[in-house]
Enzyme design. Structure first.
Site, mmCIF file in Angstrom:
data_model
loop_
_atom_site.group_PDB
_atom_site.id
_atom_site.type_symbol
_atom_site.label_atom_id
_atom_site.label_comp_id
_atom_site.label_asym_id
_atom_site.label_seq_id
_atom_site.Cartn_x
_atom_site.Cartn_y
_atom_site.Cartn_z
ATOM 1 N N ARG A 177 1.595 -6.559 12.593
ATOM 2 C CA ARG A 177 1.499 -5.621 13.813
ATOM 3 C C ARG A 177 0.312 -7.098 15.167
ATOM 4 O O ARG A 177 0.774 -6.595 16.490
ATOM 5 C CB ARG A 177 -0.176 -5.223 13.213
ATOM 6 N N SER A 190 -9.962 -6.462 10.756
ATOM 7 C CA SER A 190 -11.347 -6.094 10.059
ATOM 8 C C SER A 190 -12.046 -6.951 9.861
ATOM 9 O O SER A 190 -11.018 -7.665 8.554
ATOM 10 C CB SER A 190 -10.240 -4.656 9.234
ATOM 11 N N ARG A 230 0.642 -0.819 0.007
ATOM 12 C CA ARG A 230 -0.063 0.313 0.169
ATOM 13 C C ARG A 230 0.597 1.510 0.044
ATOM 14 O O ARG A 230 1.660 1.578 0.393
ATOM 15 C CB ARG A 230 -0.952 -0.557 1.183
#
Length: 416
Positions: free
Chosen positions: A388, A351, A261
């Site tokens: 993460r 998510s 990204r």
RNA sequence: GGAUCUUUGGCAGAGUUGGUCGAAUGCACCGGUCUUGAAAACCGGCGAGGGUUAUACCUCCCAGAGUUCGAAUCUCUGAGGGUCCA
């Protein structure tokens, strides 16, 4: 893509839903108008085309019977000019409509809370209590450097900012986490797939990254190809343009890929450490379901991601995203945020989203629903973002001297 | 990189002297007859999108452009696949 038929039928309901996602009503009205104009242009073109077809058929018969065709040819030639004009008109309309339609986000589910940004998200529950520290916990970049796990400077040397290099136990842990997560997901019924990390424009349109978010993607200049920002893109598009049997559904898949990204617009945020990198590892869940089962599968996916964190003994919480924080394609999203004691806060680590039929309509993924073809529902969720997770392990399992205890479930994956 | 062949419905596979071909046939699938039930056999149905109350009608035979009154069928370009050469 939103349902244009539904828009035509129930404009008010639809624009009400979309306005919750801050889509201007005038845009929707414009979309409806453009859709009607396209229909008109289409009808016009098709009428002329039908004329042309029947005259051509007649032409064949005339020839066979040896009759004179000169008069017919004149008529047909004249009509051709009209067709060309009508076709051109139709094309323009089509393009206008598509440009607009493809840039309108999905409608939020009715039970998604209203809100402006992440501050209005609603916590569902907390899992595991954060540990009490007898010392001041350090942030992960400090621990990473102290243990020699992650080298931020050398990543920058090799590429540019927001790239890092993992060494030794840091690298091993990444690999261990990927394997652990994939195995965990497999046991929950998600079939493992390995997919290209470079995809074409069409795939990205299918899942909604294009046309609107091209700036966030790494593009391969010489070709119309892009590095994937998430495995959701190739895995969901696996079934693009297909009509599935209902008995095949739900299709539940898990994939590990690196993700790329540009993080355009994230300047200044999370510049330290590996929370926000240009390249990161992620294990993803994707499901293709019937509309009836998508909510159930959503819960399964959410449970899967949450249970991985629990197995790793990482405190986390589940948060329902409000309309303002909802992504472009999602009708509903629940984030999982992991506790980071060094930062003294919860940070997103997963998510899970249900896009309903939004992606299915774009990517043309359908299933045999009795005797008709219907759109499937597509869902995706991270389980989990590997970097993460590593950050969370470092911060939560740190000792006073800066060493880090390895979570027990990972030991078999590290040859310990 | 060069040469050559190839690309058709869920799959397999006809269709290349351009005309009523959206496309034979087989398999798969669905419905029916028969059967205690199943299989077999037989009968019927069966690509997708748009459009219509339903028809009609339009589009799609890898993609794009072209020739033609008319193209799955001819020409060009591109993409995928195969084979041979380097």
């Amino acid at each position: 893509m939103i349902d244009l038929k539904l828009l035509q039928k129930d404009f008010d309901a639809m624009s009400a839903k979309l306005s919750r996602k801050k889509v201007d009503t005038s845009l929707i009205a414009d979309l409806k108008k453009k859709n009607e104009e396209l229909k008109k242009a289409k009808t016009e073109f098709e009428t002329l085309q039908a004329m042309q077809n029947s005259m051509s058929r007649e032409f064949g018969i005339y020839k066979k019977e040896g009759r004179d065709v000169s008069e017919l040819k004149e008529k047909v030639d004249a009509n051709k000019i009209n067709i060309a004009a009508a076709l051109e008109m139709q094309r323009e309309r089509q393009e206008e409509l598509e440009t607009l339609a493809m840039s309108i986000p999905n409608m939020p589910d009715d039970n998604v809370p209203d809100g402006a940004d992440e501050n209005d998200n609603i916590e569902i529950k907390k899992v595991l209590a954060p540990r009490e520290f007898t010392f001041t916990p350090k942030e992960h970049w400090e621990l990473a450097e102290q243990n020699g796990w992650i080298d931020f400077e050398r990543g920058v040397k090799l590429a540019t900012s927001r790239f890092s290099v993992s060494f030794g136990m840091g690298a091993k842990l990444e690999r261990a986490l990927i394997n652990f997560m994939l195995n965990f997901n497999s046991k929950r019924g998600f079939e493992e797939v390995s997919v290209p990390v470079i995809v074409n424009r069409n795939a990205l349109k299918g899942t909604g990254q294009l046309p609107k978010f091209e700036d966030d993607l790494y593009k391969i200049d010489s070709q119309e190809l892009f590095l994937i920002p998430t495995a959701e893109v190739p895995v969901t598009n696996l079934f693009a343009d297909e009509i599935l049997e209902e008995s095949q559904l739900p299709i539940k898949m898990t994939a590990y890929t690196p993700c790329f990204r540009k993080e355009a617009g994230a300047a200044g945020r999370d510049t330290r450490g590996m929370i926000r990198q240009h390249q990161f590892h992620k294990v993803e869940l994707v499901a293709i379901t019937t509309p009836q089962t998508s909510d159930k599968v959503f819960d399964e996916m959410l449970a899967c991601a949450s249970d991985i964190l629990t197995a790793l003994e990482l405190p986390h919480r589940l948060v329902t995203l409000c309309t303002g924080d909802l992504g472009f394609s999602a009708a509903r999203t629940v984030d999982i945020e992991v506790w980071l004691p060094g930062q003294n806060t919860y940070r997103e680590i997963s998510s899970v989203s249900n896009t309903r039929d939004f992606q299915a309509r774009r990517a043309k993924i359908r299933y045999k629903d009795g005797d008709k073809n219907s759109m499937v529902h597509t869902l995706n969720g991270s389980s989990l973002a590997v970097g993460r997770t590593l950050v969370a392990i470092m911060e939560n399992f740190q000792n006073e001297d800066g060493t880090i205890t390895i979570p027990k479930v990972l030991e078999p994956y590290l040859g310990i």
